[in-house]
Scaffold this active site. Structure first.
Site, PDB file in Angstrom:
ATOM      1  N   ASN A 177      13.636  -9.768 -37.042  1.00  0.00           N
ATOM      2  CA  ASN A 177      13.983  -8.474 -36.451  1.00  0.00           C
ATOM      3  C   ASN A 177      13.394  -8.452 -35.043  1.00  0.00           C
ATOM      4  OD1 ASN A 177      14.274  -5.813 -35.727  1.00  0.00           O
ATOM      5  ND2 ASN A 177      13.402  -4.966 -37.611  1.00  0.00           N
TER       6      ASN A 177
ATOM      7  N   HIS B 270      20.911   2.741 -39.800  1.00  0.00           N
ATOM      8  CA  HIS B 270      20.141   2.580 -41.045  1.00  0.00           C
ATOM      9  C   HIS B 270      21.020   2.073 -42.183  1.00  0.00           C
ATOM     10  CE1 HIS B 270      17.045   5.946 -39.822  1.00  0.00           C
ATOM     11  NE2 HIS B 270      16.591   4.756 -39.491  1.00  0.00           N
TER      12      HIS B 270
ATOM     13  N   ARG C 167      12.618  12.774 -32.340  1.00  0.00           N
ATOM     14  CA  ARG C 167      13.991  13.045 -31.867  1.00  0.00           C
ATOM     15  C   ARG C 167      14.491  14.380 -32.395  1.00  0.00           C
ATOM     16  NH1 ARG C 167      16.384   7.600 -34.237  1.00  0.00           N
ATOM     17  NH2 ARG C 167      14.522   6.384 -33.782  1.00  0.00           N
TER      18      ARG C 167
ATOM     19  N   ASP D 298       3.302  12.506 -37.718  1.00  0.00           N
ATOM     20  CA  ASP D 298       2.950  11.973 -39.031  1.00  0.00           C
ATOM     21  C   ASP D 298       2.907  13.101 -40.048  1.00  0.00           C
ATOM     22  OD1 ASP D 298       1.480  10.888 -41.326  1.00  0.00           O
ATOM     23  OD2 ASP D 298       1.269   9.138 -40.033  1.00  0.00           O
TER      24      ASP D 298
ATOM     25  N   ASN E  42       6.917   9.076 -49.780  1.00  0.00           N
ATOM     26  CA  ASN E  42       5.501   9.468 -49.914  1.00  0.00           C
ATOM     27  C   ASN E  42       5.195  10.949 -49.917  1.00  0.00           C
ATOM     28  OD1 ASN E  42       4.196   6.789 -49.868  1.00  0.00           O
ATOM     29  ND2 ASN E  42       5.170   6.659 -47.858  1.00  0.00           N
TER      30      ASN E  42
ATOM     31  N   GLU F 211      14.587  -3.362 -46.165  1.00  0.00           N
ATOM     32  CA  GLU F 211      15.650  -3.812 -45.272  1.00  0.00           C
ATOM     33  C   GLU F 211      15.631  -5.328 -45.109  1.00  0.00           C
ATOM     34  OE1 GLU F 211      16.405  -0.650 -41.977  1.00  0.00           O
ATOM     35  OE2 GLU F 211      14.413  -0.237 -42.745  1.00  0.00           O
TER      36      GLU F 211
HETATM   37  P1  AMP Z   1       8.851   4.662 -41.537  1.00  0.00           P
HETATM   38  O1  AMP Z   1       9.612   4.828 -40.254  1.00  0.00           O
HETATM   39  O2  AMP Z   1       9.727   4.517 -42.727  1.00  0.00           O
HETATM   40  O3  AMP Z   1       7.791   3.605 -41.455  1.00  0.00           O
HETATM   41  O4  AMP Z   1       8.072   6.042 -41.765  1.00  0.00           O
HETATM   42  C1  AMP Z   1       7.010   6.434 -40.930  1.00  0.00           C
HETATM   43  C2  AMP Z   1       6.634   7.878 -41.202  1.00  0.00           C
HETATM   44  O5  AMP Z   1       6.443   8.075 -42.607  1.00  0.00           O
HETATM   45  C3  AMP Z   1       5.302   8.315 -40.591  1.00  0.00           C
HETATM   46  O6  AMP Z   1       5.491   8.832 -39.301  1.00  0.00           O
HETATM   47  C4  AMP Z   1       4.810   9.392 -41.521  1.00  0.00           C
HETATM   48  O7  AMP Z   1       5.308  10.655 -41.117  1.00  0.00           O
HETATM   49  C5  AMP Z   1       5.441   9.062 -42.845  1.00  0.00           C
HETATM   50  N1  AMP Z   1       4.509   8.513 -43.826  1.00  0.00           N
HETATM   51  C6  AMP Z   1       4.236   7.220 -44.099  1.00  0.00           C
HETATM   52  N2  AMP Z   1       3.331   7.121 -45.093  1.00  0.00           N
HETATM   53  C7  AMP Z   1       3.034   8.370 -45.472  1.00  0.00           C
HETATM   54  C8  AMP Z   1       2.161   8.964 -46.454  1.00  0.00           C
HETATM   55  N3  AMP Z   1       1.417   8.206 -47.260  1.00  0.00           N
HETATM   56  N4  AMP Z   1       2.129  10.301 -46.530  1.00  0.00           N
HETATM   57  C9  AMP Z   1       2.866  11.067 -45.726  1.00  0.00           C
HETATM   58  N5  AMP Z   1       3.697  10.594 -44.786  1.00  0.00           N
HETATM   59  C10 AMP Z   1       3.783   9.275 -44.659  1.00  0.00           C
END
Ligand code: AMP
Length: 396
Positions: free
Chosen positions: A8, A178, A239, A280, A332, A383
């Site tokens: 990637n 996606h 975004r 987050d 999560n 993925e």
């Molecule tokens: P991804 O793009 O799939 O890696 O998702 C990233 C986002 O998932 C982060 O910005 C968080 O908002 C959320 N995230 C990942 N792990 C957790 C967790 N354990 N609890 C809450 N939010 C999470």
């Protein structure tokens, strides 16, 4: 035993995984970053061990050389676990690529041409492809496009109500993104339920930092929330998602924002970051629980949009058999899943609060109540495995 290398690539980094297809086991993974930016960094994980180096990495070709060095030094041996193909993630396949495709010089030209539509992504992918085709010259390389899964959308779903001549001249239509994740999750849902994919109406919420939702009928994408670019649709980490386009005109006229400023505003300074200063969901949840109104509003705007799309896609599909949640937030955050489907009991959707709270990371979990007509699942996306599967399917 077939082994596939998945790559990637971005413009200044690439990630890789070496996957043994029997059991879909990751033999090694790693990352080469800060290519062309002073001191670069590599990371190679083999077994339980992690190896890191720092070096000048002027280009992707040097990066692939360092990756080969890491395999030679730390294993696993690429002579013993010789890949039969390299699968490359490519963001944009336009309307030309509707499935994973073996890379030839002509395919490279097409990916390059599609950089007009994905200026931040396709050029980096192409640099990675060129370097990888040199490093692994004797095996086939396969491009797996984020857009390809959505090429099955009907014209009424992918056409914007924009002047036709303008839209056609500039290839403006909904492409969707996606796709690799939506395909993987919808297939995993069918396997988990023990039902044929072709018989299922599905809605998949991919909620990561980028987020999209797809309506899938019989295994085919029929509607998705991301559009011409990955900006449309759901509220994301940084975004906006859906927005009245006249807001841009207003900001150009009234605030004299430039094209680059608008781009940055919409893609980097909006969404959860724009609403509450953080992207987050862990931080936002903790703040909302402590009474922070901005964090609460950001979560409410986020979930309001999820419900709107759930309702719209239930209408487009004529109901659903299964709704799945995946990616960082989807896998999560129980309260987001609960809010996303709140009020949809009339459509046969009932989330069981205990099952929802107990869903464990990394496992497929059914979170709907026993009397829910629609199965609601949490499914970890993968993925890389999906890219490896498609690459293998193309070469076998
Ligand atoms: P991804 O793009 O799939 O890696 O998702 C990233 C986002 O998932 C982060 O910005 C968080 O908002 C959320 N995230 C990942 N792990 C957790 C967790 N354990 N609890 C809450 N939010 C999470």
């Amino acid at each position: 035993m077939a082994v596939v290398l998945v790559v990637n690539s971005g413009s200044s980094s690439f990630k890789y995984q070496l996957i043994e297809m029997q059991g879909e086991r990751v033999l090694a993974s790693g990352l080469v970053e800060r290519i062309g930016e002073g001191t670069g960094r590599t990371e190679h994980v083999a077994g339980d061990e992690e190896f890191e180096t720092r070096a000048q990495i002027p280009d992707h070709t040097t990066g692939f050389g360092l990756m080969l060095d890491a395999f030679a030094e730390h294993g696993p041996s690429l002579d013993v676990h010789a890949p039969v193909a390299v699968g490359h993630r490519v963001v944009h396949g336009g309307a030309r690529f509707f499935e994973a495709t073996e890379i030839t010089d002509l395919v490279e030209i097409n990916i390059d041409d599609l950089a007009v539509l994905a200026p931040l992504h396709n050029p980096g992918a192409l640099q990675g492809i060129r370097a990888a085709r040199t490093a692994f010259a004797s095996i086939p390389h396969v491009a797996v496009f984020d857009t390809a899964f959505h090429q099955s959308m009907p014209p009424e779903a992918y056409t914007y109500a924009l002047d036709r001549a303008t839209a056609e001249r500039h290839r403006i239509r909904r492409y969707g993104f996606h796709g690799t994740s939506h395909k993987f999750v919808s297939e995993a849902a069918a396997v988990h339920l023990g039902r044929p994919l072709t018989e299922l109406k599905q809605i998949v919420f991919h909620l990561g930092n980028g987020a999209s939702v797809t309506a899938i009928d019989g295994g085919r994408s029929v509607e998705t929330s991301m559009g011409f670019t990955p900006l449309e649709g759901l509220v994301m980490g940084s975004r906006t998602g859906d927005l009245d386009p006249a807001i841009l005109l207003h900001l150009q006229r009234r605030a004299q924002l430039t094209t680059d400023e608008l781009d940055s505003l919409l893609n980097k300074k909006s969404g959860l970051i724009g609403l509450a200063g953080a992207n987050d969901m862990r931080d936002l949840t903790a703040r909302a629980e402590a009474g922070d109104d901005r964090a609460q509003l950001a979560i409410d705007v986020y979930t309001h949009r999820l419900r709107a799309y759930a309702g719209a896609y239930l209408a487009q599909l004529g109901g659903a058999d299964v709704i799945s949640f995946t990616a960082g937030v989807g896998e999560n955050v129980p309260h987001i899943r609960e809010s996303a489907l709140r009020g949809l009991e009339f459509a046969g959707i009932r989330v069981d609060p205990n099952r929802n709270a107990a869903a464990r990371r990394g496992e497929i979990t059914r979170i709907s109540a026993d009397d829910s007509r629609v199965a609601v699942l949490v499914i970890p996306t993968d993925e890389e495995v999906e890219i490896a599967r498609q690459a293998l399917a193309v070469v076998s």
